[in-house]
Each structure stands twice: as structure tokens, then as C-alpha cells.
Design a protein around this motif. Structure first.
Motif, PDB file in Angstrom:
ATOM      1  N   LEU A   1      60.505  39.636  33.862  1.00  0.00           N
ATOM      2  CA  LEU A   1      60.297  40.957  34.467  1.00  0.00           C
ATOM      3  C   LEU A   1      58.999  41.596  33.962  1.00  0.00           C
ATOM      4  N   VAL A   2      58.714  41.443  32.669  1.00  0.00           N
ATOM      5  CA  VAL A   2      57.470  41.987  32.133  1.00  0.00           C
ATOM      6  C   VAL A   2      56.280  41.245  32.726  1.00  0.00           C
ATOM      7  N   LYS A   3      56.406  39.944  32.884  1.00  0.00           N
ATOM      8  CA  LYS A   3      55.343  39.173  33.531  1.00  0.00           C
ATOM      9  C   LYS A   3      55.140  39.657  34.970  1.00  0.00           C
ATOM     10  N   ASP A   4      56.237  39.897  35.683  1.00  0.00           N
ATOM     11  CA  ASP A   4      56.143  40.387  37.060  1.00  0.00           C
ATOM     12  C   ASP A   4      55.399  41.719  37.112  1.00  0.00           C
ATOM     13  N   TYR A   5      55.674  42.600  36.131  1.00  0.00           N
ATOM     14  CA  TYR A   5      54.986  43.893  36.085  1.00  0.00           C
ATOM     15  C   TYR A   5      53.480  43.697  35.988  1.00  0.00           C
ATOM     16  N   TRP A   6      53.048  42.844  35.050  1.00  0.00           N
ATOM     17  CA  TRP A   6      51.609  42.679  34.842  1.00  0.00           C
ATOM     18  C   TRP A   6      50.934  41.997  36.029  1.00  0.00           C
ATOM     19  N   ILE A   7      51.619  41.058  36.659  1.00  0.00           N
ATOM     20  CA  ILE A   7      51.048  40.425  37.846  1.00  0.00           C
ATOM     21  C   ILE A   7      50.875  41.459  38.950  1.00  0.00           C
ATOM     22  N   TYR A   8      51.892  42.279  39.153  1.00  0.00           N
ATOM     23  CA  TYR A   8      51.839  43.297  40.197  1.00  0.00           C
ATOM     24  C   TYR A   8      50.739  44.321  39.913  1.00  0.00           C
ATOM     25  N   VAL A   9      50.727  44.882  38.712  1.00  0.00           N
ATOM     26  CA  VAL A   9      49.770  45.946  38.386  1.00  0.00           C
ATOM     27  C   VAL A   9      48.342  45.419  38.420  1.00  0.00           C
ATOM     28  N   SER A  10      48.114  44.245  37.848  1.00  0.00           N
ATOM     29  CA  SER A  10      46.746  43.713  37.828  1.00  0.00           C
ATOM     30  C   SER A  10      46.268  43.384  39.236  1.00  0.00           C
ATOM     31  N   ARG A  11      47.160  42.892  40.084  1.00  0.00           N
ATOM     32  CA  ARG A  11      46.776  42.589  41.470  1.00  0.00           C
ATOM     33  C   ARG A  11      46.432  43.873  42.234  1.00  0.00           C
ATOM     34  N   GLU A  12      47.303  44.873  42.118  1.00  0.00           N
ATOM     35  CA  GLU A  12      47.092  46.122  42.858  1.00  0.00           C
ATOM     36  C   GLU A  12      45.887  46.885  42.339  1.00  0.00           C
ATOM     37  N   ALA A  13      45.690  46.882  41.036  1.00  0.00           N
ATOM     38  CA  ALA A  13      44.533  47.585  40.466  1.00  0.00           C
ATOM     39  C   ALA A  13      43.229  46.899  40.865  1.00  0.00           C
ATOM     40  N   HIS A  14      43.207  45.569  40.819  1.00  0.00           N
ATOM     41  CA  HIS A  14      41.970  44.858  41.147  1.00  0.00           C
ATOM     42  C   HIS A  14      41.622  45.018  42.621  1.00  0.00           C
ATOM     43  N   ARG A  15      42.633  45.055  43.479  1.00  0.00           N
ATOM     44  CA  ARG A  15      42.378  45.255  44.911  1.00  0.00           C
ATOM     45  C   ARG A  15      41.682  46.596  45.149  1.00  0.00           C
ATOM     46  N   ARG A  16      42.078  47.609  44.418  1.00  0.00           N
ATOM     47  CA  ARG A  16      41.466  48.934  44.565  1.00  0.00           C
ATOM     48  C   ARG A  16      40.111  49.005  43.860  1.00  0.00           C
ATOM     49  N   PHE A  17      39.995  48.314  42.726  1.00  0.00           N
ATOM     50  CA  PHE A  17      38.707  48.236  42.036  1.00  0.00           C
ATOM     51  C   PHE A  17      37.647  47.636  42.968  1.00  0.00           C
ATOM     52  N   ALA A  18      38.049  46.632  43.738  1.00  0.00           N
ATOM     53  CA  ALA A  18      37.113  45.916  44.606  1.00  0.00           C
ATOM     54  C   ALA A  18      36.527  46.800  45.706  1.00  0.00           C
ATOM     55  N   VAL A  19      37.224  47.888  46.033  1.00  0.00           N
ATOM     56  CA  VAL A  19      36.704  48.790  47.073  1.00  0.00           C
ATOM     57  C   VAL A  19      36.132  50.069  46.459  1.00  0.00           C
ATOM     58  N   GLY A  20      35.927  50.059  45.132  1.00  0.00           N
ATOM     59  CA  GLY A  20      35.216  51.147  44.483  1.00  0.00           C
ATOM     60  C   GLY A  20      36.047  52.322  44.028  1.00  0.00           C
ATOM     61  N   MET A  21      37.369  52.190  44.016  1.00  0.00           N
ATOM     62  CA  MET A  21      38.224  53.281  43.565  1.00  0.00           C
ATOM     63  C   MET A  21      38.224  53.337  42.039  1.00  0.00           C
ATOM     64  N   GLY A  22      38.153  54.534  41.459  1.00  0.00           N
ATOM     65  CA  GLY A  22      38.135  54.689  40.006  1.00  0.00           C
ATOM     66  C   GLY A  22      39.515  54.542  39.395  1.00  0.00           C
ATOM     67  N   PRO A  23      39.614  54.289  38.072  1.00  0.00           N
ATOM     68  CA  PRO A  23      40.898  53.991  37.431  1.00  0.00           C
ATOM     69  C   PRO A  23      41.917  55.130  37.500  1.00  0.00           C
ATOM     70  N   LYS A  24      41.463  56.370  37.383  1.00  0.00           N
ATOM     71  CA  LYS A  24      42.399  57.492  37.471  1.00  0.00           C
ATOM     72  C   LYS A  24      43.048  57.534  38.849  1.00  0.00           C
ATOM     73  N   LYS A  25      42.224  57.463  39.889  1.00  0.00           N
ATOM     74  CA  LYS A  25      42.747  57.496  41.252  1.00  0.00           C
ATOM     75  C   LYS A  25      43.635  56.295  41.525  1.00  0.00           C
ATOM     76  N   VAL A  26      43.263  55.148  40.974  1.00  0.00           N
ATOM     77  CA  VAL A  26      44.064  53.933  41.165  1.00  0.00           C
ATOM     78  C   VAL A  26      45.466  54.113  40.596  1.00  0.00           C
ATOM     79  N   ALA A  27      45.556  54.659  39.391  1.00  0.00           N
ATOM     80  CA  ALA A  27      46.869  54.843  38.756  1.00  0.00           C
ATOM     81  C   ALA A  27      47.756  55.758  39.598  1.00  0.00           C
ATOM     82  N   PHE A  28      47.203  56.867  40.074  1.00  0.00           N
ATOM     83  CA  PHE A  28      47.972  57.760  40.946  1.00  0.00           C
ATOM     84  C   PHE A  28      48.357  57.052  42.238  1.00  0.00           C
ATOM     85  N   ASP A  29      47.413  56.328  42.813  1.00  0.00           N
ATOM     86  CA  ASP A  29      47.644  55.676  44.100  1.00  0.00           C
ATOM     87  C   ASP A  29      48.759  54.643  44.006  1.00  0.00           C
TER      88      ASP A  29
END
Length: 378
Positions: free
Chosen positions: A272-300
């Protein structure tokens, strides 16, 4: 987002000495008992529900003439309470070895009560300990009072969250007592005829995470590599290394796993912890790739319908996603070969935690509730 409370967590190992507290340190209903659990073969775990800030676990391995303690706690009151509960086990086998699993204060600030013991940690953790002094939490609480006095709702919310984080603890009389001895990669400690393996698996949660493995009993103290029913927080990374360590645990000959925070688990909890990190890293990187900042990413991510459907949306302190996004971004900016980075500076941490507090107040149904209560009602 609404996060319904999970059912009472069932632990197959008996709690032989419960503290019988009706509430957690943050006033929540406990999902399992606080106290000393018997894991068999003279191995014990001290569990603190529900695994939120400072609600950290510890371990005890008892030999014929001496014992080994895995971690002390965040302050002297709770460390003393734990050591008193262990006294019947350690009176004939005193604690002569303390293994501090990493540099966060909730895993070593109680060391002064065992200052004569041999205190061991990883080389990276020992170096990092110099950046984690009890006065920081006192200053953090003072900063919370200042924010609370500002005539702005957001500032008052931040101040409330800052003050509540350390409210159950007393950091005033702690004498900074870090580990004295360190190792790199692996170290074996022999207690009577029992071999205990210390494994430096960082950087992940921190720069120098240590796990403690007792092969003959298939027991692993995973420290803060594992948070169970509580959101993990990444201060160091990279996330790829954290996932690699989780895969290492999944491949180990282990049956009983004590996390740094949360109830005793097995390999399903690791997954389950592995699933969390896979999910969060995937979703964060997808938003990073389109220029979204980390604060906005966390809220999003945290406020999305998709996140609300995940099992980890029900875990304690989901706002830690804010810190995780900021640290993920530090590595994204360094590229694929990014390994350990320098520790975050105090002002960087305060800024991240300020945004984390704001996110907490957007997750009004999350736990601990006291962290996100409106100022008017606090």
C-alpha cells in the motif's frame, strides 16, 4: 474531500501492557491500543496510535543480560513512560544498545534518558542529526503564535496548525543527545547468540534511514520507510530509492513488520505504501511536465476526485502531500540521475509547512481533526 475513519485495526500480537488512554495525543479515537506488544521470541514493539506527528513506534529486543532498544521518542515524558513500561523486561537485561533509525527528533530526542548506552545510527543519519535540535520545535511553536496574531484568516489557520503539531509534547528540558557510533550500508549486532542486522537504506524518508532486521524471528523494524494508515512524508528522497527499498522488504523473509508510524503490518501494508508513492510520483510528474508549481500540484492532487477514491485518502495527515510534492520537484529539476540532495534549510521547511497548513485547512474532514479546526472554535 471527506475521509471516513477506518475500522478498528486488528493486530494479531497481544498488547501486554496497554497505557489505556481513551484518546490519542491529538484527541482522536485510537484504532489500536497504545502500549507494549509481544511479538514473540523476546521481541517487543511499543506502538503509539494513530501514527500522526510524533506518534512514533519503538522496539525492544531482550537478551539474557542486556537489551537493544530501537528508537526513543519525541520528548522525555513519553520516552520515560515507555521505558518504565519496559522495566520488568529490562531490569535483569538493561538497555545497553540504542539504535536510532534516522535523524527525526521523534526517533532520538529521548536519548538522554539512556545516555550511557551505546547509541548507533547510520553515518548519514548521524551527520543529519546536527540539523535536528529540540529548539527548532520550540521556535516552530513560537512562530505559530505569531501567525495566530496576524489579522488574516490564512495566517491564523497556519498559526493554529503550527501550534497544534507540537501541542502534546514538551521540548523544554531535552538535552540534545545524538547517536555516538555510526556505520555505512550494513552492520551486525550480536545479542547473546542472536544476530541483529542494521541496514542503511537511505536516502529516502531522510538521508540515512535504518531498518532493523531479526532474521531468526522474521521481524523487521522498518522505521519511517513505512507509515501505515498514516501518510508518509519524504524529506530527502529520491522516491525511486524509497520504492526500491519497499521492493526489498517485499522480497525479504519477513512476516512481522513494525512501521515507524502506525500499526504492525505485513507485506500487504508495504504494498500500500508502494502504491501511494507510485501514484503520487506519477501524478506530480504529469503536472510538473506542463509547468505547474509544487504548491498548486499538491492542492490539485489532494482535492481531486481521483485522489478521494484512493485508499490512502483515508490516511492520517494527507496534507503531507505538500512536502512530498516540493521534494519530488527538487529531484525533478535535477534530472533522472538525482540522488541525495542537501537537507532543506529551516526557512525552506517553514515555507513548505506554511503551505502544508493551508492544504490541511482545505481537507476539513481529515485527521487529526485538531490540526484543521477553525480558529474561532479552537
Amino acid at each position: 474531500m471527506s475521509a471516513p475513519a477506518p475500522a478498528k485495526y486488528k493486530i494479531k500480537h497481544p498488547c501486554i501492557l496497554p497505557t489505556e488512554r481513551p484518546k490519542t495525543r491529538y484527541g482522536e479515537s485510537p484504532f489500536y491500543e497504545e502500549g507494549l506488544y509481544d511479538l514473540g521470541n523476546q521481541i517487543y514493539a511499543w506502538l503509539v496510535p494513530n501514527g500522526s506527528w510524533g506518534e512514533a513506534n519503538a522496539g525492544l529486543i531482550v537478551g539474557q543480560q542486556r537489551s537493544l532498544l530501537v528508537d526513543t521518542l519525541w520528548d522525555l515524558k513519553y520516552t520515560s513512560e515507555m521505558l518504565d513500561a519496559m522495566q520488568n523486561l529490562t531490569i535483569m537485561a538493561p538497555i545497553e544498545i540504542v539504535v536510532n533509525t534516522h535523524a527525526d527528533g521523534d526517533h532520538f530526542w529521548g536519548n538522554q534518558l539512556l545516555h550511557q548506552a551505546r547509541r548507533i545510527t547510520s553515518a548519514a543519519a548521524l551527520k543529519e542529526m546536527s540539523h535536528h535540535h529540540p529548539r527548532q520545535m520550540r521556535l516552530f511553536h513560537s512562530l505559530g503564535r505569531i501567525f495566530s496574531l496576524l489579522p488574516f484568516r490564512n495566517a491564523r489557520n497556519v498559526g493554529h496548525w503550527f501550534r497544534q503539531m507540537g501541542a502534546p509534547y514538551d521540548f523544554t528540558d531535552i538535552i540534545f543527545t545524538p547517536a555516538k557510533e555510526s556505520f555505512k550500508k550494513r552492520m551486525s549486532v550480536v545479542l547473546d547468540n542472536r544476530r541483529i542486522e542494521l541496514m542503511d537504506v537511505g536516502p529516502a524518508h531522510t538521508l540515512g534511514d535504518v531498518m532493523v532486521y531479526i532474521p531468526d524471528s522474521k521481524v523487521l523494524f522498518a522505521s519511517d520507510i513505512l507509515f501505515i494508515n498514516s501518510t508518509p512524508v519524504m524529506w530527502a528522497g529520491p522516491v525511486a530509492n524509497w520504492i526500491r527499498v519497499l521492493d526489498q522488504i517485499l522480497a525479504m523473509d519477513v512476516e512481522t513488520i513494525v512501521p515507524g508510524h502506525g500499526p504492525i503490518t505485513q507485506k500487504n501494508g508495504v504494498q500500500l505504501v508502494k502504491d501511494y508513492w507510485i501514484y503520487v510520483s506519477r501524478e506530480a510528474h504529469r503536472r510538473f511536465a506542463v509547468g505547474m508549481g509544487p504548491k498548486k500540484v499538491a492542492f490539485d492532487i489532494a482535492l481531486s476526485q481521483d485522489f478521494s477514491r484512493q485508499v490512502f485518502a483515508e490516511w492520517d495527515s494527507p496534507e503531507r502531500l505538500m512536502t512530498n510534492c516540493y521534494v519530488l520537484y527538487r529531484h525533478y529539476k535535477r534530472g533522472a540521475k538525482s540522488r541525495a540532495l542537501k537537507p532543506l534549510k529551516p526557512l525552506q521547511i517553514v515555507n513548505i509547512m506554511r503551505h502544508q497548513a493551508a492544504l490541511a485547512h482545505s481537507l476539513k474532514e481529515a485527521r487529526p481533526q485538531v490540526m484543521r479546526r477553525k480558529i474561532e472554535n479552537s
